[in-house]
Scaffold this active site. Structure first.
Site, PDB file in Angstrom:
ATOM      1  N   CYS A   1       0.829  -1.213   0.000  1.00  0.00           N
ATOM      2  CA  CYS A   1       0.000   0.000   0.000  1.00  0.00           C
ATOM      3  C   CYS A   1       0.858   1.255   0.000  1.00  0.00           C
ATOM      4  O   CYS A   1       1.753   1.427   0.820  1.00  0.00           O
ATOM      5  CB  CYS A   1      -0.994  -0.063   1.171  1.00  0.00           C
ATOM      6  SG  CYS A   1      -1.044   1.320   2.283  1.00  0.00           S
TER       7      CYS A   1
ATOM      8  N   CYS B   1       1.171   3.319   3.082  1.00  0.00           N
ATOM      9  CA  CYS B   1       1.975   2.655   4.111  1.00  0.00           C
ATOM     10  C   CYS B   1       3.459   2.850   3.811  1.00  0.00           C
ATOM     11  O   CYS B   1       4.260   3.105   4.715  1.00  0.00           O
ATOM     12  CB  CYS B   1       1.665   1.163   4.158  1.00  0.00           C
ATOM     13  SG  CYS B   1      -0.069   0.816   4.459  1.00  0.00           S
TER      14      CYS B   1
END
Ligand code: FAD
Length: 516
Positions: free
Chosen positions: A42, A45
């Site tokens: 992600c 992230c």
């Protein structure tokens, strides 16, 4: 493994949760724990991971009260863990109170800030909501009062009490209370500017400001360059009698020996000594490399690069330089796929016997002496050597900015005896060495990487109590290197730090004492 595929490594001081450890980390722990649930694919992230890593370094001293953990929900084996905490989006941060029970879902941080300072403040807010049982290692965070101070020394066995006078919305006092958590003989309490009795008694006019308060009501103001967390923290950790918990107090160096027969060599702590550099070369080339009877492949490339860099940049005495140059020309002429250590050693020990060509035998540690024979010495010498080399390389006109770092990386990878150190160093190199694009950014990279290691090792078993690991150089050594942002958070003054490094490690500052 999944741990390696994730966004964090063992060097980051972030507990990596797995199905095997999740219960022991989160349940019934004596520390509160912040957990980042992320997915390694992600983008948000990935963008957040450097912030979370910096947060871990920033809160390093708080660990006994609040620790950081992370779990990669994209790894198959962690799927159940993430489902059991009902994680649907990434990254999610949750706060687990100390002594959390099975089934506790953790408290989500909604719309959390994406900067270290904001997160740090949020964590303090969460800690303060802590109902009983309070994490035992965490000192009181609420403001103190005049009445409490009267009896403070009756109930607390500490030498120093630091009072941070501040406004209600300031976090400095609570941050310092946690920063000093792992130090003995000192306690830190915050006092609000509205606590009129104390403010008047001590004559406090500046908020924040820090006062040391002693039994009987004596007090003095702590002198710092800037009234801010990091400056207080450096100063308080260095007060007389303040030691890291579990460490013996520093010893005086009179009567110390640095091995069975060697007498202690007095030295100036803010200088570099040629004796340490030559000792490092001796140990590295005659002990560490000697562990490989045959040198080939990656190790041979590493050794060639290392010797080439030494021959080029080591600011040594003429005899030593002659030797390094002759070893270098011999080594670069070895075109086969391997060499034996014995053959290398013959050149190193100058079998031709030219009187003006030699690397002195044995070690004479000076600036790298430790208060015990197992402290400091060779690894201290390795750092010092490569700082000197990166600084020397800045005088070269057209050289590859990564040349010296590359030599260090390869040497450490193939030869450095501390294998875990080598792994940590490789992690850092892989993360950011590619960003080095100028000779001065190489000096910088090594300096800041070394500070990361210092941060991780502060309080570790390998720390010599006489030479505590600090973010180096201290404000005392280089006041101009330190400054604060408008919000009071610490910041290095990079220009000043660079000129400090260039002068500290320059060949003309290296002291020649204790050479044979
Ligand atoms: P050192 O950290 O060795 O520093 C030597 C001297 O350099 C200091 O006395 C100071 O004068 C100066 N200095 C300090 N910080 C800086 C800085 N940021 N920039 C420039 N100069 C500075 N030990 C472990 O236990 N675990 C590890 O993972 C680990 N990894 C290591 C990786 C490498 C590549 C190396 C060379 C060493 C590693 N070590 C590790 C050893 C550890 O870093 C220290 O070298 C050792 O504990 C001795 O510490 P010291 O007090 O002599 O200071």
């Amino acid at each position: 493994s999944a741990v390696e595929a994730g966004l964090y490594t063992a060097s980051d001081q972030i507990v990596q949760l797995t199905p095997g450890n999740v219960e022991s980390v989160l349940l019934n722990s004596t520390a509160a724990t912040v957990v980042e649930f992320y997915a390694s694919w992600c983008g948000h992230c990935i963008a957040f991971s450097p912030v979370y890593k910096s947060l871990a370094r920033d809160l390093k001293e708080w660990k006994p009260a609040v620790d950081l953990a992370a779990v990669d929900c994209a790894a198959e084996e962690n799927r159940k863990v993430c489902i059991s905490y009902s994680i649907r989006g990434y990254p999610t941060l949750k706060f687990f109170h100390a002594y959390s029970k099975a089934g506790s879902a953790g408290k989500p941080f909604r719309d959390f800030p994406r900067d270290v300072r904001g997160l740090r403040h949020k964590i303090i807010d969460q800690l303060e909501t802590h109902s009983e049982p309070w994490p035992p290692a965490c000192p009181p965070l609420e403001p103190t009062s005049e009445a409490e101070l009267d009896s403070f020394f009756e109930t607390n066995n500490v030498q120093h009490l630091a009072l941070i006078f501040e406004e209600a919305q300031s976090y400095v006092g609570r941050e310092l209370t946690l920063d000093l958590l792992q130090f003995e003989n000192i306690a830190v309490r915050r006092v609000l500017n509205t606590e009129e009795g104390l403010v008047t008694k001590l004559g406090v006019t500046e908020f924040p400001s820090c006062y040391l308060y002693y039994p009987g009501g004596n007090f003095t103001r702590l002198k710092v360059k800037v009234e801010a967390r990091t400056f207080y923290s450096y100063a308080l950790q260095r007060l007389r009698g303040v030691v890291r918990s579990g460490k013996p107090p520093p010893v005086t160096t009179d009567g110390l020996t640095n091995s069975t027969e060697d007498p202690w060599r007095p030295f100036n702590r803010s200088r570099v000594y040629m004796a340490d550099l030559e000792s490092t070369l001796h140990y590295s080339l005659r002990m560490e490399v000697a562990a490989h009877t045959v040198i080939k492949g990656e190790a041979l490339i590493a050794l060639k690069k290392y010797i080439a860099v030494l021959a080029e940049y080591f600011p040594g005495r003429p005899v030593v330089m002659n030797l390094l140059k002759s070893v270098n020309s011999w080594l670069q002429n070895q075109i086969g796929g391997e060499i034996s250590y014995d053959a290398f050693k013959e050149i190193l020990d100058n079998s031709a016997q030219s009187p003006d060509t030699a690397l002195p035998e044995g070690v004479r540690w000076v600036g790298c002496q430790g208060s015990q024979p197992h402290f400091r010495r060779y690894p201290c010498g390795v750092w010092t050597l490569f700082h000197v080399l990166t600084v020397q390389a800045t005088n070269a006109e057209e050289s590859d900015p990564q040349e010296v770092l590359y030599a260090m990386r390869k040497y450490v990878h193939s030869f450095f005896g501390c294998r875990l150190c080598a792994e940590h160093f490789e992690n850092m190199a892989r993360e950011s060495m590619m960003d080095v694009d100028t000779l001065s950014s190489a000096v910088f990279w090594l300096w800041s990487s070394h500070n990361r290691v210092n941060n991780r090792l502060a309080g570790a078993l390998s720390e010599d109590p006489n030479f505590p690991k600090i973010q180096w150089p201290s404000p005392e050594m280089c006041p101009a290197c330190h400054m604060v942002k408008a919000n009071g958070d610490h910041q290095w003054n990079k220009d000043q730090a660079l000129s400090f490094l260039l002068s500290y490690f320059s060949s003309s500052s290296i002291l020649k004492d204790y050479l044979e």
